[in-house]
Design an enzyme around this catalytic site. Structure first.
Site, mmCIF file in Angstrom:
data_model
loop_
_atom_site.group_PDB
_atom_site.id
_atom_site.type_symbol
_atom_site.label_atom_id
_atom_site.label_comp_id
_atom_site.label_asym_id
_atom_site.label_seq_id
_atom_site.Cartn_x
_atom_site.Cartn_y
_atom_site.Cartn_z
ATOM 1 N N LYS A 93 -90.195 -0.593 56.588
ATOM 2 C CA LYS A 93 -91.554 -0.613 57.161
ATOM 3 C C LYS A 93 -91.907 -2.030 57.604
ATOM 4 O O LYS A 93 -91.323 -3.017 57.128
ATOM 5 C CB LYS A 93 -92.601 -0.119 56.161
ATOM 6 C CG LYS A 93 -92.749 -0.948 54.857
ATOM 7 C CD LYS A 93 -93.701 -2.138 54.934
ATOM 8 C CE LYS A 93 -93.721 -2.926 53.629
ATOM 9 N NZ LYS A 93 -94.166 -4.273 53.699
ATOM 10 N N ASP A 127 -95.580 0.474 46.684
ATOM 11 C CA ASP A 127 -95.229 0.888 48.053
ATOM 12 C C ASP A 127 -94.408 2.177 48.098
ATOM 13 O O ASP A 127 -94.146 2.695 49.183
ATOM 14 C CB ASP A 127 -94.400 -0.214 48.745
ATOM 15 C CG ASP A 127 -95.269 -1.356 49.255
ATOM 16 O OD1 ASP A 127 -96.504 -1.205 49.270
ATOM 17 O OD2 ASP A 127 -94.701 -2.403 49.637
HETATM 18 P P1 ATP Z 1 -91.648 -5.444 49.713
HETATM 19 O O1 ATP Z 1 -91.787 -5.349 51.195
HETATM 20 O O2 ATP Z 1 -91.995 -4.153 49.001
HETATM 21 O O3 ATP Z 1 -92.256 -6.653 49.116
HETATM 22 P P2 ATP Z 1 -89.123 -6.628 49.906
HETATM 23 O O4 ATP Z 1 -88.500 -6.168 51.196
HETATM 24 O O5 ATP Z 1 -89.801 -7.934 49.935
HETATM 25 O O6 ATP Z 1 -90.099 -5.531 49.402
HETATM 26 P P3 ATP Z 1 -86.849 -5.750 48.398
HETATM 27 O O7 ATP Z 1 -85.779 -5.755 49.442
HETATM 28 O O8 ATP Z 1 -87.388 -4.447 47.982
HETATM 29 O O9 ATP Z 1 -88.044 -6.719 48.802
HETATM 30 O O10 ATP Z 1 -86.239 -6.551 47.155
HETATM 31 C C1 ATP Z 1 -87.011 -7.199 46.224
HETATM 32 C C2 ATP Z 1 -86.170 -7.360 44.960
HETATM 33 O O11 ATP Z 1 -85.946 -6.068 44.402
HETATM 34 C C3 ATP Z 1 -84.801 -7.948 45.243
HETATM 35 O O12 ATP Z 1 -84.742 -9.232 44.697
HETATM 36 C C4 ATP Z 1 -83.787 -7.015 44.589
HETATM 37 O O13 ATP Z 1 -82.934 -7.651 43.656
HETATM 38 C C5 ATP Z 1 -84.623 -5.947 43.878
HETATM 39 N N1 ATP Z 1 -84.123 -4.585 44.178
HETATM 40 C C6 ATP Z 1 -83.975 -3.600 43.291
HETATM 41 N N2 ATP Z 1 -83.487 -2.493 43.873
HETATM 42 C C7 ATP Z 1 -83.312 -2.763 45.165
HETATM 43 C C8 ATP Z 1 -82.827 -2.010 46.285
HETATM 44 N N3 ATP Z 1 -82.412 -0.750 46.159
HETATM 45 N N4 ATP Z 1 -82.814 -2.623 47.486
HETATM 46 C C9 ATP Z 1 -83.262 -3.897 47.614
HETATM 47 N N5 ATP Z 1 -83.702 -4.647 46.600
HETATM 48 C C10 ATP Z 1 -83.739 -4.103 45.379
#
Ligand code: ATP
Length: 299
Positions: free
Chosen positions: A11, A136
């Site tokens: 997203k 989320d």
């Molecule tokens: P948001 O937009 O919800 O803030 P994000 O894109 O910033 O999410 P994610 O990619 O979801 O961040 O990753 C945040 C942390 O979650 C990472 O440091 C990772 O180690 C952990 N994590 C746990 N499971 C997953 C997964 N399936 N995919 C990605 N990260 C994951």
């Protein structure tokens, strides 16, 4: 059915406002969410027992901390599943990027398990359960264009946004969502984004009305701390984006383009200039699920 494959869409936030800090440390937000066709893929298989995760990503831990693991455990416990689950993740969404990569994987795992085991769990129930994994996750189950309020879990589905091309660029830094919220002075936000106006513009199908209201209050924390985010934003505009914005807590910046060719040229140029680690062209994706019983979630 013994195997099931499902896509987990990323997203972007077309608008992100923080209304206030809540006593429990969470923040009350008001955001416009938009799914894009950049996605991970999950391959689910029934096994005799346990939860086994594998991935093609060499940086992601696939242990109990992975949100897919948490989703699988939640579904097994809630529905008393005796059999086990093996899930393989093809990771395409940049990690810790502000594109809800982890949350959307958890959402896809929940939907996939419901289908693989013939549980027929209503979408609204999956959304209620999913919030225990992350704020989320309910949105990621629903997908499409939506207004998210509360801590992000109170959702109002919106009409799909007008067609456009989105260039995403994630610099080679990881930004912790926790750090950004902790450093935000929620009470000191002078001017709040016009999220209500953006919702009206979406309902009216007016891209110009959306573009002129695209704002993200978290930029006030992330850009000073990681100036490359601001540099990419400016570059995106210089390369012809109608508007450029940081998604979520960053560091991914996305630019909206009305012409495919311009979007592809901008993507190529940002790649050449080594401004970002991951650069891609994507498009908005409409609603993923029929929002049955959603009303109760928005109350
Ligand atoms: P948001 O937009 O919800 O803030 P994000 O894109 O910033 O999410 P994610 O990619 O979801 O961040 O990753 C945040 C942390 O979650 C990472 O440091 C990772 O180690 C952990 N994590 C746990 N499971 C997953 C997964 N399936 N995919 C990605 N990260 C994951």
């Amino acid at each position: 059915m013994n195997e099931y494959q499902i896509k987990a869409y990323a997203k972007v936030n077309l608008g992100l406002d923080v209304v206030r800090r809540l006593p429990d440390g969470y923040h009350q937000v008001k955001m416009v969410m938009q799914s894009v066709d950049l996605c991970d893929e999950l391959l689910l298989e029934k096994t005799e027992s346990g939860i086994f995760l594998t991935t093609d990503s060499d940086v992601l831990p696939m242990d109990e901390n992975n949100l897919i693991y948490k989703a699988a455990r939640l579904m097994r416990e809630t529905y008393g599943l005796k059999e086990g689950i093996r899930i393989h993740l093809r990771k395409r969404i940049p990690i810790a990027a502000g594109m809800a990569g982890g949350s959307t994987d958890a959402a896809a795992a929940m939907k996939g398990i419901s289908r693989l085991f013939g549980l027929h769990v209503p979408v609204s129930r999956l959304m209620e359960l999913g919030v225990a994994i992350g704020a989320d996750v309910p949105y990621c189950i629903l997908g499409g264009t939506a207004l998210a309020e509360g801590i992000g879990e109170k959702l109002t589905p919106l009409t799909p946004m007008p067609d456009c091309f989105i260039v995403g660029a994630k610099p080679g830094i990881s930004v912790s969502t926790k750090y950004v919220y902790e450093h935000l002075d929620a009470e000191g936000i002078g001017r709040h984004p016009d999220i209500d106006g953006m919702v009206e513009a979406i309902r009216g199908g007016k891209l110009s009305g959306i573009l002129e209201r695209m704002e993200n209050v978290l930029e006030t924390v992330t850009i000073p701390a990681w100036p490359v985010v601001g540099i990419i934003k400016d570059r995106m505009s210089g390369l012809g984006a109608e508007k450029a914005l940081m998604s979520g807590s960053g560091p991914t910046v996305f630019g909206i383009f009305t012409e495919k060719e311009k979007a592809e040229t901008a993507c190529e140029q940002i790649r050449k200039e080594n401004l970002a680690e991951q650069v891609f062209v994507t498009t908005p994706v409409s609603i993923l699920e029929e929002p049955d019983g959603l009303v109760s979630l928005g109350d």
